[in-house]
Design an enzyme around this catalytic site. Sequence first.
Site, PDB file in Angstrom:
ATOM      1  CG  LEU A 359      -2.094  -0.877   1.205  1.00 41.42           C
ATOM      2  CD1 LEU A 359      -2.637  -0.677   2.637  1.00 41.42           C
ATOM      3  CD2 LEU A 359      -3.029  -0.581   0.166  1.00 41.42           C
ATOM      4  N   GLY A 360       1.961   1.235   0.748  1.00 40.10           N
ATOM      5  CA  GLY A 360       2.911   2.394   0.638  1.00 40.10           C
ATOM      6  C   GLY A 360       4.187   2.099   1.578  1.00 40.10           C
ATOM      7  CB  ILE A 361       7.483   2.923   1.332  1.00 42.52           C
ATOM      8  CG1 ILE A 361       7.320   1.715   0.517  1.00 42.52           C
ATOM      9  CG2 ILE A 361       8.622   2.599   2.218  1.00 42.52           C
ATOM     10  CD1 ILE A 361       8.736   1.486  -0.450  1.00 42.52           C
ATOM     11  N   GLY A 362       6.066   3.760   4.557  1.00 44.89           N
ATOM     12  CA  GLY A 362       6.122   5.032   5.265  1.00 44.89           C
ATOM     13  C   GLY A 362       7.364   5.169   6.053  1.00 44.89           C
ATOM     14  N   GLY A 363       7.252   6.356   7.004  1.00 43.88           N
ATOM     15  CA  GLY A 363       8.793   6.544   7.703  1.00 43.88           C
ATOM     16  C   GLY A 363       9.175   5.211   8.414  1.00 43.88           C
ATOM     17  CG  PHE A 364       8.226   4.332  12.021  1.00 43.02           C
ATOM     18  CD1 PHE A 364       9.179   4.581  12.401  1.00 43.02           C
ATOM     19  CD2 PHE A 364       7.002   5.360  11.850  1.00 43.02           C
ATOM     20  CE1 PHE A 364       9.397   5.674  13.415  1.00 43.02           C
ATOM     21  CE2 PHE A 364       7.196   6.403  12.696  1.00 43.02           C
ATOM     22  CZ  PHE A 364       8.384   6.695  13.425  1.00 43.02           C
ATOM     23  NE  ARG A 366       9.942  -2.421   1.483  1.00 43.70           N
ATOM     24  CZ  ARG A 366       9.874  -2.134   0.067  1.00 43.70           C
ATOM     25  NH1 ARG A 366       9.036  -2.233  -0.720  1.00 43.70           N
ATOM     26  NH2 ARG A 366      11.046  -1.629  -0.354  1.00 43.70           N
ATOM     27  CB  VAL A 367       1.749  -0.009   5.116  1.00 38.51           C
ATOM     28  CG1 VAL A 367       0.318  -0.403   5.382  1.00 38.51           C
ATOM     29  CG2 VAL A 367       2.304   0.788   5.877  1.00 38.51           C
ATOM     30  CG  ASP A 478       5.079  10.927  13.119  1.00 41.25           C
ATOM     31  OD1 ASP A 478       5.370  12.101  12.922  1.00 41.25           O
ATOM     32  OD2 ASP A 478       5.789  10.273  12.754  1.00 41.25           O
TER      33      ASP A 478
END
Length: 678
Positions: A359-364, A366-367, A478
């Site tokens: 779904l996406g790559i966030g700061g922490f 991959r999702v 955050d």
Amino acid sequence: MALPPTEYMSGRLLSKILVLILFTKQAASDDHDFTYNGFQSANLSLKGSAQVFSNGLLQLTEMSKTKKGYAFHPTPLRLKHSSDGSVLSFATTFVFAMVGEYPDVSSNGLTFVLSPSKDLPYAAASQYLGLFNATNLGNESNHLVAVELDNNRTPEFDDIDNNHVGIDVNSLTSVNASPASYFSDQIGGFQNVRLLGGERRQLWIEYDGAEARLDVTLSPLGVPRPRVPLLSSVVNVSKIILDHTYVGFSASTGVIPTCHYVLGWSFKVNGQARALDLSQLPSFPRTGPREKPKILSVGLPAIGLTILLLTIWGVVFLLRRRFKYAELIEDWEAGYGAHRISYKELFLATKGFKASELLGIGGFGRVYKGTLSSSRADVAVKKVRRESSQGLREFIAEVVSIGRLRHRNIVNLLGYCRRRGELLLVYEYMQHGSLDNLLFDQPSSMLSWEQRLLIIKGIAAAVFYLHEGWEQVIVHRDIKSSNVLLDVEFNGRLGDFGLSRLYDHGDHPRTTRVVGTLGYIAPELARTSKASTSTDVFAFGVFLLEVACGRRPIEPRADSMKLTLLEWVLECWRMGAILEAVDPNLNYDYVAEEVEMVLKLGLLCCNCVPAARPPMRQVMQFLDGDAPLPALSPEDVSEGVIALWKDEGFDQFVVSYPSLDKLYCSLRLLQLQITGYS
Ligand SMILES: *[C@@H]1O[C@H](CO)[C@@H](O)[C@H](O)[C@H]1NC(C)=O
Ligand SMILES: *[C@@H]1O[C@H](CO)[C@@H](O)[C@H](O)[C@H]1NC(C)=O
Ligand SMILES: *[C@@H]1O[C@H](CO)[C@@H](O)[C@H](O)[C@H]1NC(C)=O
Ligand SMILES: *[C@@H]1O[C@H](CO)[C@@H](O)[C@H](O)[C@H]1NC(C)=O
């Protein structure tokens, strides 16, 4: 057809009625005094998950989640007044035990209840204890009086702790409650008792009708009945219950499977309840039926080489499988079992973390999107890379406690899983993804102002709930548009709790990597790296500006005038045209007063002096129009503010974040203008 009474009542019929009356009278006298040491012969009316085992054990809820169970004396009693009109008293005692799947955590509890019906079909399980639902709480038409033995602290009912006894009248906000304990003559005071944990406890409830006093006494089994009751309250039961009322028990479970047992019960109208014969009470299983993982229990049948080889192959296969799905579980996690989701399930749900499910790559990390096979629920699985377990323990504890938070503007955390070097967090899936995708970079569809304001109010409610509505203060750390997700109705829901906490551990404050996201970090957070509710408010202020302006807080490529969003909004305001800052994609289709209020509130929240930022409670009032914003004006621009920062030892920060010094200068200016605000 109506027959004349004389004809209708033939002799046979009359005698039948007489027998019936006699029989009823007989039953009624039993109803007023009964004792069960085990329930084999009790003929209780059982509903929900309640059952009586052949040894006489009454089990109200089985070892499973979100269950409710009821056991009532089969006939209703008249407890308000006898035939001569005098008020009745009653007394009851029972022995109970509660066994959770895990020794220390349980959900919900058991009650003794006077109820208008033997079955409460509209009542909910979990914190409602099988007695009420969210809409009928506090309604006098419930006609319920209960004594709760509650293993959970539910803030919405003002529960005092997670191990208490309370008297409930038509509501779960107890009229009187006390931590579970008993009066001990030895120590001359109250001694705590744990309700949960599989030990047998006895409760006495006595109601004195003449004085309308309800006494509740608890004790562990094997201790003589305490002299002093735990709770004693004036509760006029006659005013609450109906003429005919059922007496019995209810119990419920929520997220953690728990068995609630009653072993013996005696009840008497106008007198002392008969003592229970403890030696006759049925036994019960002390531990939950926790399945041990099946280890290779393949015995080697000595039939031949083939079988031996097959076995070896099988072992290798199983070991590989175990390795593939290997998880990390440590002792301290024992209590959190219910929140764990197996790696295998997540692996299958996300098709092996396939790239197509990303779904996406966030700061922490991959999702991935997935569908749990057990519940068919769509989920988002976040893989967080994590080498050491430092801070993890606290984090998991927080995750579990947050997992119990329920707020419509918070993304529910469904569970977690640990692998070596990896933490997997499982959240509800949000259909419309994260807000930043719909705000920046020419999104395919635009959010209207109305939708944006709804999202802002939702997130304000969520942050307020975290700061003030829950049993402990939770600092999100955050808040930003990419951590706001949109559900199917475009409600804003806040996600990613406390993750940053994992990353700001133990370093020297001077050299600490500031955790949070550049552009949302309050100046004092940058300086001291101490997150607080006011650093959250600061980030929330930046978030307000983002949503109204459709711009990121810092856009490196923008011309220097527009370097930071904050500065730019401030500049527009100084020029007397604050609405210039509004997202041009809105095409002036908005309520000017609302947008202006949101922008000014954003600036107010971004004040560089923490104490000058409004608390979330006030932010909500401003947003709802229940309170006017304080009068502010953007004047007296001066260059000397950097010196002020330097005086505060801020230069070091300015050096390490050179692009931000201007931002905080602006903030400092703003702070000079808003004085006396708290
Ligand atoms: C048990 O209770 C039910 C009502 O719940 C009643 O109909 C039945 O007659 C009772 N049986 C006995 C043996 O008392
Ligand atoms: C709550 O219970 C009442 C009856 O006490 C019922 O009328 C109502 O529909 C229930 N509400 C929900 C949401 O189940
Ligand atoms: C109490 O419940 C009754 C019946 O369910 C309902 O008609 C009434 O509106 C409720 N009262 C309140 C204050 O909710
Ligand atoms: C309890 O309420 C009933 C009915 O309203 C009333 O008659 C009685 O006097 C009350 N008892 C006490 C002790 O206040």
